[in-house]
Design a protein around this motif. Structure first.
Motif, mmCIF file in Angstrom:
data_model
loop_
_atom_site.group_PDB
_atom_site.id
_atom_site.type_symbol
_atom_site.label_atom_id
_atom_site.label_comp_id
_atom_site.label_asym_id
_atom_site.label_seq_id
_atom_site.Cartn_x
_atom_site.Cartn_y
_atom_site.Cartn_z
ATOM 1 N N GLN A 113 0.831 -1.206 0.000
ATOM 2 C CA GLN A 113 0.000 0.000 0.000
ATOM 3 C C GLN A 113 0.859 1.248 0.000
ATOM 4 O O GLN A 113 0.539 2.229 -0.676
ATOM 5 C CB GLN A 113 -0.976 0.006 1.185
ATOM 6 N N ASP A 114 1.976 1.239 0.724
ATOM 7 C CA ASP A 114 2.903 2.381 0.677
ATOM 8 C C ASP A 114 3.400 2.603 -0.744
ATOM 9 O O ASP A 114 3.458 3.737 -1.221
ATOM 10 C CB ASP A 114 4.107 2.146 1.602
ATOM 11 N N ARG A 115 3.751 1.510 -1.433
ATOM 12 C CA ARG A 115 4.217 1.630 -2.818
ATOM 13 C C ARG A 115 3.120 2.198 -3.703
ATOM 14 O O ARG A 115 3.363 3.106 -4.514
ATOM 15 C CB ARG A 115 4.690 0.278 -3.362
ATOM 16 N N ALA A 116 1.911 1.683 -3.570
ATOM 17 C CA ALA A 116 0.791 2.173 -4.376
ATOM 18 C C ALA A 116 0.539 3.653 -4.115
ATOM 19 O O ALA A 116 0.275 4.427 -5.046
ATOM 20 C CB ALA A 116 -0.465 1.354 -4.092
ATOM 21 N N ASP A 117 0.645 4.053 -2.858
ATOM 22 C CA ASP A 117 0.429 5.461 -2.510
ATOM 23 C C ASP A 117 1.519 6.354 -3.101
ATOM 24 O O ASP A 117 1.230 7.424 -3.650
ATOM 25 C CB ASP A 117 0.364 5.627 -0.989
ATOM 26 N N VAL A 118 2.774 5.916 -3.034
ATOM 27 C CA VAL A 118 3.875 6.694 -3.601
ATOM 28 C C VAL A 118 3.711 6.802 -5.117
ATOM 29 O O VAL A 118 3.898 7.880 -5.697
ATOM 30 C CB VAL A 118 5.261 6.090 -3.238
ATOM 31 N N ILE A 119 3.337 5.717 -5.762
ATOM 32 C CA ILE A 119 3.138 5.740 -7.212
ATOM 33 C C ILE A 119 1.996 6.690 -7.580
ATOM 34 O O ILE A 119 2.101 7.468 -8.536
ATOM 35 C CB ILE A 119 2.898 4.313 -7.744
ATOM 36 N N ALA A 120 0.919 6.674 -6.811
ATOM 37 C CA ALA A 120 -0.194 7.612 -7.055
ATOM 38 C C ALA A 120 0.287 9.057 -6.892
ATOM 39 O O ALA A 120 -0.074 9.934 -7.693
ATOM 40 C CB ALA A 120 -1.355 7.318 -6.099
ATOM 41 N N TYR A 121 1.107 9.308 -5.886
ATOM 42 C CA TYR A 121 1.660 10.642 -5.670
ATOM 43 C C TYR A 121 2.562 11.039 -6.843
ATOM 44 O O TYR A 121 2.432 12.149 -7.392
ATOM 45 C CB TYR A 121 2.436 10.677 -4.356
ATOM 46 N N LEU A 122 3.460 10.144 -7.243
ATOM 47 C CA LEU A 122 4.371 10.458 -8.350
ATOM 48 C C LEU A 122 3.600 10.738 -9.636
ATOM 49 O O LEU A 122 4.027 11.581 -10.433
ATOM 50 C CB LEU A 122 5.368 9.303 -8.564
#
Length: 126
Positions: A113-122
């Motif tokens: 979920q952290d990865r998904a959130d960072v990707i959404a932010y990027l």
């Protein structure tokens, strides 16, 4: 085991084998901005701004690896990938495992979920 149980198990296994690979989980860009704070020692997402030890990540989603004005490792320059959400997810899980010889000195984000959130932010940082 009964024939009915065997048939049911076979249908389940066939269904699993035919299922498409799971896509990257839906991310929350606001939460990703918080998780990204772990990355700011090396990276920026401000267009045109020089980053620290790593490249500027503004516009990374969809970009070919190793193509901005940064001193990339030969391994990153040679990587024939574009940074799709799936590729970013794999890379952020364990960078050194995906691109052997990359200079990115980061163990990875183990939490999906952290990865998904960072990707959404990027994806919001053009």
């Amino acid at each position: 085991m009964s024939m009915r149980s065997i048939a049911t198990m076979g249908m389940l296994l066939t269904g699993l084998a035919m299922s498409p690979a799971p896509a990257v989980a839906a991310g929350d860009a606001a939460k990703g901005a918080i998780v990204f704070k772990r990355c700011v020692a090396c990276h920026t997402v401000e267009p045109g701004k020089k980053a620290g030890m790593g490249p500027n990540l503004a516009g990374i989603v969809g970009r070919k690896a190793g193509t901005t004005s940064f001193a990339y490792s030969p391994a990153m320059k040679a990587a024939a990938i574009s940074w799709t959400p799936d590729k970013l997810d794999t890379f952020l899980t364990r960078p050194a495992a995906m691109i052997k010889g990359s200079r990115m000195a980061f163990a990875g984000l183990p939490n999906a979920q952290d990865r998904a959130d960072v990707i959404a932010y990027l994806a919001t940082r053009k």
